[in-house]
Motif scaffolding. Structure first.
Motif, PDB file in Angstrom:
ATOM      1  N   ARG A  20       0.853  -1.183   0.000  1.00 24.68           N
ATOM      2  CA  ARG A  20       0.000   0.000   0.000  1.00 24.68           C
ATOM      3  C   ARG A  20       0.892   1.238   0.000  1.00 24.68           C
ATOM      4  O   ARG A  20       1.757   1.397   0.837  1.00 24.68           O
ATOM      5  N   TYR A  22      -0.290   4.604  -0.114  1.00 30.18           N
ATOM      6  CA  TYR A  22      -0.854   5.790   0.531  1.00 30.18           C
ATOM      7  C   TYR A  22      -1.622   5.401   1.787  1.00 30.18           C
ATOM      8  O   TYR A  22      -2.200   4.336   1.864  1.00 30.18           O
ATOM      9  N   ASP A  23      -1.632   6.316   2.749  1.00 26.30           N
ATOM     10  CA  ASP A  23      -2.473   6.120   3.926  1.00 26.30           C
ATOM     11  C   ASP A  23      -3.932   6.399   3.566  1.00 26.30           C
ATOM     12  O   ASP A  23      -4.828   5.669   3.956  1.00 26.30           O
ATOM     13  N   PHE A  25      -6.768   7.970   0.447  1.00 23.83           N
ATOM     14  CA  PHE A  25      -7.147   8.439  -0.878  1.00 23.83           C
ATOM     15  C   PHE A  25      -8.279   9.436  -0.688  1.00 23.83           C
ATOM     16  O   PHE A  25      -9.264   9.133  -0.012  1.00 23.83           O
ATOM     17  N   ALA A  52      -1.502  11.305   2.014  1.00 25.11           N
ATOM     18  CA  ALA A  52      -2.800  11.260   1.347  1.00 25.11           C
ATOM     19  C   ALA A  52      -2.630  11.533  -0.141  1.00 25.11           C
ATOM     20  O   ALA A  52      -1.931  12.472  -0.526  1.00 25.11           O
ATOM     21  N   ARG A  70      -4.711   4.042  -7.442  1.00 24.45           N
ATOM     22  CA  ARG A  70      -4.395   4.798  -6.215  1.00 24.45           C
ATOM     23  C   ARG A  70      -5.368   4.434  -5.102  1.00 24.45           C
ATOM     24  O   ARG A  70      -5.003   4.389  -3.942  1.00 24.45           O
ATOM     25  N   SER A  74      -4.370   2.466  -1.238  1.00 25.53           N
ATOM     26  CA  SER A  74      -4.616   3.262  -0.038  1.00 25.53           C
ATOM     27  C   SER A  74      -5.253   2.419   1.059  1.00 25.53           C
ATOM     28  O   SER A  74      -6.019   1.500   0.782  1.00 25.53           O
ATOM     29  N   LYS A  75      -4.959   2.779   2.296  1.00 22.86           N
ATOM     30  CA  LYS A  75      -5.540   2.083   3.442  1.00 22.86           C
ATOM     31  C   LYS A  75      -6.950   2.590   3.745  1.00 22.86           C
ATOM     32  O   LYS A  75      -7.804   1.843   4.189  1.00 22.86           O
ATOM     33  N   SER A  77     -10.114   5.505   2.438  1.00 21.56           N
ATOM     34  CA  SER A  77     -10.637   6.456   1.454  1.00 21.56           C
ATOM     35  C   SER A  77     -11.547   7.434   2.167  1.00 21.56           C
ATOM     36  O   SER A  77     -12.444   7.039   2.916  1.00 21.56           O
ATOM     37  N   GLN A 107     -11.274  -2.101   3.259  1.00 20.30           N
ATOM     38  CA  GLN A 107     -10.735  -0.742   3.267  1.00 20.30           C
ATOM     39  C   GLN A 107     -11.663   0.158   4.076  1.00 20.30           C
ATOM     40  O   GLN A 107     -12.884   0.072   3.970  1.00 20.30           O
TER      41      GLN A 107
END
Length: 174
Positions: A20, A22-23, A25, A52, A70, A74-75, A77, A107
């Protein structure tokens, strides 16, 4: 509710947390919030050390697949629903992909209702739902995606989130 834009890396990127990128999105309608709420939210997250993804490089006309990747990378959203969010097939593809990632991989999804009624998002009514009144005009070539988009909007609106009414003044000094 799989998107027709799914990439081949989809299941591997979410199953392996080390992949992953990004933390968070951030999904938003640029015309409504890019230079206001979402910009401030992105800056706040960055100052807190949270990586982010903020769609600054990928503009309309670029590869939608890259944008959907993306989301998978990400973790969490954060979806900023605003009056014109549903006017964009790209935003609707994003929310569809976000809900797919929530259902398939757990997610975390945080909806924010920015100057739009939660019930209008849930039921695709009011100004928010106007594009769904004339699908052929609003989404030429994407009419087949409308049922999945509506389902994703309804699902997202039923996730605990934040409502920021039009007249509320906000501050991100958390």
């Amino acid at each position: 509710m799989a998107s027709p834009y799914s990439s081949s890396s989809s299941s591997s990127s979410l199953l392996d947390p080390s992949r992953r990128q990004y933390d968070v999105f951030l999904s938003f309608r640029g015309i409504d919030t890019r230079h206001s709420f979402t910009c401030y939210l992105h800056d706040f997250l960055r100052r807190k050390g949270i990586d982010a993804f903020f769609d600054e490089q990928l503009r309309k006309g670029n590869d939608l697949v890259a944008l959907l990747d993306r989301i998978e990378q990400s973790k969490i959203s954060i979806v900023v629903f605003s009056e014109n969010y549903a006017n964009s097939a790209w935003c609707l593809e994003e929310i569809s992909k976000i809900i797919e990632c929530r259902e398939r991989f757990g997610q975390v999804v945080l909806p924010i209702f920015y100057k739009v009624r939660k019930s209008d998002v849930e039921n695709q009514t009011g100004d928010f739902g106007a594009p769904f009144e004339s699908v052929d005009e609003s989404f030429p070539g994407f009419q087949h995606r409308v049922p999945a988009w509506k389902e994703a909007l309804t699902t997202a609106s039923n996730i605990a989130g934040y409502v920021l009414p039009e007249k509320r003044y906000f501050s991100l000094h958390l």
